[in-house]
Write a protein that holds these residues in place. Structure first.
Motif, mmCIF file in Angstrom:
data_model
loop_
_atom_site.group_PDB
_atom_site.id
_atom_site.type_symbol
_atom_site.label_atom_id
_atom_site.label_comp_id
_atom_site.label_asym_id
_atom_site.label_seq_id
_atom_site.Cartn_x
_atom_site.Cartn_y
_atom_site.Cartn_z
ATOM 1 N N UNK A 69 -12.997 -15.536 -15.520
ATOM 2 C CA UNK A 69 -11.802 -15.089 -16.241
ATOM 3 C C UNK A 69 -10.704 -14.775 -15.229
ATOM 4 N N UNK A 70 -9.541 -15.336 -15.470
ATOM 5 C CA UNK A 70 -8.437 -15.076 -14.548
ATOM 6 C C UNK A 70 -7.657 -13.841 -15.046
ATOM 7 N N UNK A 71 -7.578 -12.833 -14.174
ATOM 8 C CA UNK A 71 -6.901 -11.564 -14.508
ATOM 9 C C UNK A 71 -5.928 -11.259 -13.380
ATOM 10 N N UNK A 72 -4.682 -10.977 -13.712
ATOM 11 C CA UNK A 72 -3.688 -10.695 -12.673
ATOM 12 C C UNK A 72 -4.014 -9.356 -12.008
ATOM 13 N N UNK A 73 -3.447 -9.095 -10.804
ATOM 14 C CA UNK A 73 -3.802 -7.865 -10.086
ATOM 15 C C UNK A 73 -3.536 -6.611 -10.918
ATOM 16 N N UNK A 74 -4.444 -5.645 -10.800
ATOM 17 C CA UNK A 74 -4.300 -4.376 -11.530
ATOM 18 C C UNK A 74 -3.657 -3.367 -10.583
ATOM 19 N N UNK A 80 -0.581 -6.460 -16.876
ATOM 20 C CA UNK A 80 -1.764 -7.242 -16.494
ATOM 21 C C UNK A 80 -1.962 -8.352 -17.521
ATOM 22 N N UNK A 81 -2.172 -9.571 -17.029
ATOM 23 C CA UNK A 81 -2.454 -10.659 -17.964
ATOM 24 C C UNK A 81 -3.891 -11.136 -17.792
ATOM 25 N N UNK A 82 -4.505 -11.457 -18.921
ATOM 26 C CA UNK A 82 -5.887 -11.945 -18.941
ATOM 27 C C UNK A 82 -5.852 -13.322 -19.605
ATOM 28 N N UNK A 83 -6.361 -14.330 -18.911
ATOM 29 C CA UNK A 83 -6.419 -15.671 -19.507
ATOM 30 C C UNK A 83 -7.782 -15.812 -20.180
ATOM 31 N N UNK A 84 -7.782 -15.738 -21.498
ATOM 32 C CA UNK A 84 -9.046 -15.746 -22.244
ATOM 33 C C UNK A 84 -9.786 -17.065 -22.107
ATOM 34 N N UNK A 85 -11.118 -16.997 -22.113
ATOM 35 C CA UNK A 85 -11.941 -18.211 -22.004
ATOM 36 C C UNK A 85 -12.616 -18.542 -23.336
ATOM 37 N N UNK A 86 -12.335 -17.743 -24.372
ATOM 38 C CA UNK A 86 -12.932 -18.004 -25.688
ATOM 39 C C UNK A 86 -14.266 -17.287 -25.826
ATOM 40 N N UNK A 87 -14.756 -17.231 -27.079
ATOM 41 C CA UNK A 87 -15.937 -16.424 -27.418
ATOM 42 C C UNK A 87 -17.165 -16.744 -26.583
ATOM 43 N N UNK A 88 -17.328 -18.032 -26.222
ATOM 44 C CA UNK A 88 -18.547 -18.380 -25.474
ATOM 45 C C UNK A 88 -18.230 -19.032 -24.136
ATOM 46 N N UNK A 89 -17.054 -18.709 -23.585
ATOM 47 C CA UNK A 89 -16.603 -19.408 -22.372
ATOM 48 C C UNK A 89 -16.968 -18.740 -21.059
ATOM 49 N N UNK A 90 -17.652 -17.597 -21.082
ATOM 50 C CA UNK A 90 -17.969 -16.917 -19.818
ATOM 51 C C UNK A 90 -18.991 -17.730 -19.028
ATOM 52 N N UNK A 91 -18.716 -17.907 -17.726
ATOM 53 C CA UNK A 91 -19.627 -18.684 -16.862
ATOM 54 C C UNK A 91 -20.724 -17.796 -16.323
ATOM 55 N N UNK A 92 -21.861 -18.417 -15.999
ATOM 56 C CA UNK A 92 -22.929 -17.663 -15.337
ATOM 57 C C UNK A 92 -22.442 -17.263 -13.947
ATOM 58 N N UNK A 93 -22.449 -15.960 -13.616
ATOM 59 C CA UNK A 93 -21.937 -15.555 -12.299
ATOM 60 C C UNK A 93 -22.948 -15.874 -11.193
ATOM 61 N N UNK A 94 -22.416 -16.187 -10.003
ATOM 62 C CA UNK A 94 -23.324 -16.482 -8.887
ATOM 63 C C UNK A 94 -23.776 -15.207 -8.203
ATOM 64 N N UNK A 95 -23.072 -14.107 -8.469
ATOM 65 C CA UNK A 95 -23.383 -12.844 -7.795
ATOM 66 C C UNK A 95 -23.689 -11.759 -8.828
ATOM 67 N N UNK A 96 -24.151 -10.634 -8.334
ATOM 68 C CA UNK A 96 -24.440 -9.472 -9.186
ATOM 69 C C UNK A 96 -23.140 -8.913 -9.753
ATOM 70 N N UNK A 97 -23.156 -8.498 -11.003
ATOM 71 C CA UNK A 97 -21.987 -7.855 -11.620
ATOM 72 C C UNK A 97 -22.054 -6.372 -11.271
ATOM 73 N N UNK A 98 -21.124 -5.922 -10.427
ATOM 74 C CA UNK A 98 -21.147 -4.529 -9.967
ATOM 75 C C UNK A 98 -20.264 -3.663 -10.861
ATOM 76 N N UNK A 99 -20.886 -2.800 -11.629
ATOM 77 C CA UNK A 99 -20.153 -1.954 -12.583
ATOM 78 C C UNK A 99 -19.691 -0.642 -11.949
#
Ligand code: S3P
Length: 441
Positions: A69-74, A80-99
């Protein structure tokens, strides 16, 4: 790296002085997370004004970017703009998602990712987040067919999610938690059939309001809006979101302004969603002088300016019923209780034990170090206020809301204090320390 993990010098907290002027609190944390998440799975661009530029929403954005997902700098003041990828458009990440330190990020991500068929995700966080219970989300998601695994039988991060097709169902949640509810609503968006979430009491309803505005097929019914149903499949469309100021951040100024001699503060543009205004109900019960000015509606949320002046406060008593409406404000209310004559009583607050820290234990420990008279119980505490507190060596114990609550206590104490790990405030209010200096007279 999270500010809560770093090793900066102790902050000097001067006793005395007053607070005067106008302050704009940063954007609401809950609405900020949701605008990023919902924008990510919408079609088209979401434009967010007033997004909270703090560590927690930055964690949410970083996770979404790893999934394409492309998100402009916060940054402060940036749209801030978010370019949506649609309901099922999220890609499998190559790295751990750090919350990071953010429970909202981890819990809402679990719901968002559980139904992404064939994709694998690993979620982790800092030491505090690794201690927080995730089964409350994983278990109801499992009843929809989700596969979430982790330490302690799936309860503790790091967590692994294997995306699978989910089925709609009726779920009664065990705790009134907006994080749990929102995770289930996110999962419901792509389930095979309708889902209904039934809460034991109404928690904050930002997800319901915003999902509807984005175009989800969502209905709210039942007593006090406790039944939320989602029909899957509706396309979400990018929106313009205006994030109001966070009442949970305003709470520090509301209590400070009510207690500090000669204080007169106007807090501008505060979100006044009725599922969040328990702090105003309690301060009203205490006799605080707070005026709501210029009430208005901004992008589907009620907003107003709050003027607070110092007065004499009475002790309070509150319990389980109000807890969902003021859960994050209990630490600063513990401070308020120390400075009014008589006994204040908090019950039905055991959820505080599983926040960023065990907030009942930490607030009792830190305020007792200042000389407060507090009995801690499993689900709350009794505070006998009115005896002067003394300045001492304090510690946020890595918790942002504890750090800011102790800053107000230290101003009201006799003698100066120091605060270890004060940088924790940046999780939700990065400019807090600068604002405290600016408003001080
Ligand atoms: C939040 C919900 C609350 C709150 C947290 C943010 C949210 O947690 O404590 O700071 O954005 O949904 P619970 O609803 O899980 O208690």
């Amino acid at each position: 790296m999270s500010a809560t993990g770093s090793n900066t010098p102790h902050r000097a907290l001067r006793s005395g002085g007053s607070l005067q002027g106008r302050v704009q609190v940063p954007g609401d944390k809950s609405i900020s997370h949701r605008s990023l998440l919902f924008g990510a799975i919408a079609e088209g661009t979401t434009r967010i004004e007033g997004l909270l530029p703090a560590e927690d929403p930055i964690s949410t954005a970083a996770c979404l970017r790893l999934m394409g997902v492309s998100i402009s700098p916060i940054e402060a003041g940036a749209i801030v703009t978010v370019e949506g990828v649609g309901l099922d458009g999220l890609k499998e990440p190559e790295a751990i998602l750090n919350c990071g330190n953010s429970g909202t990020t981890m819990r809402l991500m679990l719901g968002l990712l559980a139904g992404r068929d064939g994709r694998h995700f690993v979620l982790d966080g800092d030491a505090s987040l690794r201690r927080r219970p995730m089964r409350r989300v994983g278990q109801p998601l499992a009843s929809m067919g989700a596969d979430v695994r982790g330490r302690d039988g799936g309860n503790l991060a790091p967590l692994a999610v294997q995306g699978r097709p989910l089925k709609g169902t009726v779920i009664g949640t065990p705790v009134a938690s907006a994080q749990v509810k929102s995770a289930l609503l996110l999962a419901a968006l792509t389930a095979g059939s309708a889902t209904t979430v039934i809460e034991p009491a109404q928690s904050r309803d930002h997800s319901e309001r915003m999902l509807k505005a984005f175009g989800a097929d969502l209905t709210v019914g039942g007593e006090m809006g406790r039944h939320i149903s989602v029909n899957p499949g509706a396309t979400l469309h990018g929106q313009s979101v205006v994030v109001p100021g966070d009442i949970s951040s305003a709470a520090f100024w509301l209590v400070a302004g009510s207690l500090i001699p000669g204080a007169d503060l106007t807090i501008e543009n505060v979100g006044l969603n009725p599922t969040r205004t328990g702090i105003l109900e309690v301060l009203d019960q205490m006799g605080a002088q707070i005026e709501v000015l210029n009430p208005r509606d901004v992008a589907g949320e009620p907003v107003g300016d709050l003027r607070v002046t110092q007065g004499t406060l009475r002790p309070f008593e509150f319990g389980e019923e109000i807890m969902p409406r003021l859960v994050d404000e209990v630490p600063i209310l513990c401070v308020a209780a120390c400075f009014c004559d008589g006994e204040s009583r908090i019950s039905g607050a055991s959820e505080l034990r599983v926040k960023e820290t065990d907030r009942l234990a930490v607030m009792a420990r830190q305020l007792q170090a200042m000389g407060a008279d507090i009995d801690e119980r499993e689900d709350g505490m009794t505070i006998r206020g009115g005896r002067p507190l003394k300045g001492t060596s304090l510690d946020s114990e890595t918790d942002h809301r504890v750090a800011m609550s102790l800053a107000i206590a230290a101003m009201l104490a006799k003698g100066d204090s120091t605060l270890a790990r004060s940088e924790a405030a940046a999780v939700s209010y990065p400019t807090f320390w600068d604002e405290l200096e600016r408003l001080r007279s």
